[in-house]
Write an enzyme that holds these catalytic residues in place. Structure first.
Site, mmCIF file in Angstrom:
data_model
loop_
_atom_site.group_PDB
_atom_site.id
_atom_site.type_symbol
_atom_site.label_atom_id
_atom_site.label_comp_id
_atom_site.label_asym_id
_atom_site.label_seq_id
_atom_site.Cartn_x
_atom_site.Cartn_y
_atom_site.Cartn_z
ATOM 1 N N GLU A 57 9.814 17.640 13.355
ATOM 2 C CA GLU A 57 10.193 17.331 11.978
ATOM 3 C C GLU A 57 9.394 18.234 11.041
ATOM 4 O O GLU A 57 8.170 18.296 11.126
ATOM 5 C CB GLU A 57 9.887 15.859 11.669
ATOM 6 C CG GLU A 57 10.316 15.471 10.280
ATOM 7 C CD GLU A 57 10.219 13.973 10.017
ATOM 8 O OE1 GLU A 57 9.150 13.396 10.278
ATOM 9 O OE2 GLU A 57 11.221 13.392 9.546
ATOM 10 N N CYS B 110 13.770 11.595 5.529
ATOM 11 C CA CYS B 110 13.773 11.455 7.002
ATOM 12 C C CYS B 110 15.153 11.751 7.536
ATOM 13 O O CYS B 110 15.313 12.026 8.713
ATOM 14 C CB CYS B 110 13.358 10.091 7.520
ATOM 15 S SG CYS B 110 12.717 8.978 6.391
ATOM 16 N N GLU C 223 9.636 2.767 10.645
ATOM 17 C CA GLU C 223 10.725 3.698 10.314
ATOM 18 C C GLU C 223 10.092 5.083 10.291
ATOM 19 O O GLU C 223 9.334 5.387 9.385
ATOM 20 C CB GLU C 223 11.261 3.308 8.920
ATOM 21 C CG GLU C 223 12.638 3.759 8.674
ATOM 22 C CD GLU C 223 13.558 3.333 9.782
ATOM 23 O OE1 GLU C 223 13.991 4.224 10.527
ATOM 24 O OE2 GLU C 223 13.821 2.127 9.927
ATOM 25 N N LYS D 242 0.875 -1.186 0.000
ATOM 26 C CA LYS D 242 0.000 0.000 0.000
ATOM 27 C C LYS D 242 0.910 1.232 0.000
ATOM 28 O O LYS D 242 1.418 1.671 1.025
ATOM 29 C CB LYS D 242 -0.897 -0.085 1.240
ATOM 30 C CG LYS D 242 -1.473 1.184 1.788
ATOM 31 C CD LYS D 242 -2.497 1.835 0.918
ATOM 32 C CE LYS D 242 -2.834 3.206 1.503
ATOM 33 N NZ LYS D 242 -1.850 4.256 1.139
#
Ligand code: UN1
Length: 502
Positions: free
Chosen positions: A385, A284, A250, A175
């Site tokens: 972030e 990331c 992750e 997905k």
């Protein structure tokens, strides 16, 4: 030219979703629709999981070296199509063409690397403590894997999950993020052409939320491998944890480049510009903090501001472009929302800070490369972030404070230090609480043969890539064979002629 219509791939067939609806796949540099995408509902997830379940037993028994050979062929196909795939990637999610080529190459590297595991997958054979007894361990596939992948590495990250899952004998429901269905379709086509049996890999297109929750909690799914935000990771972990499912996450990062007074400042600038603004900051591993020692801070900031202002924003397909768009209007808004937040907390925007709307940029989703200074370690721009071309500079007195500030966020993915002092470098390597550490290089650009992942809220202790990936997609099975023909009791029976401790 008619746009391509992207479909699900279930049980070896390309099919529309049960809803009959579609959504648009949009080029973030132009706002144009590049494909229409079938919009899946939970019934489509059910079909995909059922197909994977049915295929998984046969696939488990398919010899691993042969599974590896399918992967080698997939790697070859990707290599042959590298340029085409890279161009489609730039159109679909905006990263500049050379970086899109790098993303495809990373997928190829991972595929070849993991294909070799078809003939490895080592276990241990160890001596048993009783005579005429055999002791060994072997890997066993987990079953059906849900691979839920992000849009920022639309080819590489899916290969990190799908390839090890497949080589170890798992079936997969894939997905991908709704912003990058085209590259997901291309990857599945590659594996289909490479000869993957039907049902072993299934693709469900649509956006997260209900679909994702359904996939995660589906009784037919044994393991969820997810890359994305820490909030979603925590939500998924909660759902999956309650059901005792295997889960590998992750998640986010707030990576920093530390520049000490004894550094080569110009070299560090190259690393900062590349790590903060490459992929428009949407890795990331992006350097969204710069921690500068007092003696170099002034010079560094001045030069960094100059470099950031010179970067050319534009369509990633144009050779003159340094920085492409961010992936969507929604992401653009989110990235930009940090600017007033930083100013309100007392930080200063020294370069960039605006949404770009000049000429053709108005049609896409562009944010100026931004340098924020006068940042304190606890400010939101230094803690959260951002996932855009924004970096925050924090000044520190020396290496002790640098390491303290480095480790002061909830994340722990990547970091780097620029120094010419070997003692500083080794202290830094030892004390950084991150899964990736670079010395005299930026925070991005991990290679696939070493584990990839992070500490603290960046993950849940698992690692992708390298040999570590195998541990996510398999269970250990320890096997004892007693060929003595009698009952032997471990830890209790004494062996004839052998003295044991009292
Ligand atoms: C990511 O941003 O999720 O180390 C992955 C790097 C790349 C992978 C980034 N090889 O920057």
């Amino acid at each position: 030219m008619a746009t391509e219509h992207l479909q699900n791939y279930i049980d070896g067939r390309w099919v529309d979703a049960s809803t009959g609806d579609s959504f648009a796949d949009i080029d973030p540099a132009t706002g144009e629709t590049i494909a229409s995408v079938t919009k899946s509902a939970t019934a489509d997830v059910d079909r995909a999981v059922d197909a994977a379940r049915r295929a998984s037993d046969q696939w488990r028994l398919y010899p691993a070296p042969k599974r590896g050979e399918i992967l080698y062929r997939a790697g070859e196909l990707m290599l042959r199509r590298k340029e085409e795939l890279a161009r489609e990637m730039t159109k679909e999610m905006g990263k500049v063409l050379p970086e899109a080529r790098g993303d495809v190459q990373e997928g190829i590297d991972m595929t070849y690397y993991i294909a070799g595991e078809g003939r490895r997958q080592f276990g241990d054979v160890v001596p048993a403590e009783l005579p005429n007894k055999w002791a060994m361990s072997m890997r066993h596939p987990v079953g059906v894997v849900a691979a839920i992948t992000p849009w920022n590495f639309p080819l590489a990250i899916p290969t990190w999950k799908i390839m090890p899952a497949l080589v170890l004998g798992n079936a997969v429901v894939f997905k991908p993020a709704s912003y990058t269905p085209l590259l997901a379709v291309r990857l599945v086509q590659v594996l289909e052409e490479a000869g993957l049996p039907k049902g072993v890999l299934n693709l469900v297109l649509g956006s997260g939320g209900e679909l994702g929750d359904h996939l995660v909690t589906h009784p037919g799914v044994d393991l969820i491998s997810f890359t994305g935000s820490s909030d979603t990771g925590s939500h998924i972990s909660e759902l999956a944890g309650r059901l005792l499912k295997r889960i590998s996450c992750e998640l986010g990062g707030k990576n920093a480049i530390v520049v000490l007074d004894d550094a080569d400042v110009d070299l560090s600038l190259d690393g900062i510009v590349w790590s903060a603004f490459g992929t428009s900051g949407q890795r990331c591993t992006a350097a969204s903090r710069v921690i500068a020692q007092r003696g170099v801070a002034h010079d560094l900031v001045e030069k960094l501001v100059g470099r950031a202002k010179k970067l050319k924003l534009g369509n990633g397909l144009e050779a003159s472009t340094d920085v492409g768009p961010v992936v969507s209007a929604q992401q653009l808004e989110r990235v930009h929302s940090f600017i007033p937040v930083a100013e309100k907390e007392g930080a200063t925007v020294a370069a960039g800070g605006r949404v770009s709307t000049e000429g053709p940029l108005a049609k896409g989703f562009f944010h100026e490369p931004t340098v924020i200074v006068d940042v304190k370690p606890n400010m939101r721009v230094a803690q959260e972030e951002i996932f855009g071309p924004v970096t925050a500079v924090i000044e520190v007195t020396g290496i002790d404070e640098a390491i303290k500030v480095l480790n002061s966020t909830k994340y722990g993915l990547s970091c780097s230090v620029y120094t010419r002092n070997v003692n500083h470098a080794f202290r830094f390597m030892r004390d950084a609480e991150t899964g990736l550490v670079y010395v005299n290089a930026g925070t991005i650009g991990a290679e696939i043969q070493l584990p990839f992942g992070g500490m603290k809220a960046t993950g849940n202790g698992h690692r992708e890539a390298g040999r570590a990936a195998l541990d996510v997609y398999s269970e250990w099975k320890s096997i004892y064979v007693d060929y003595s023909g009698k009952l032997q009791r471990a830890q209790m029976d004494t062996v004839e002629g052998v003295k044991t401790a009292p």
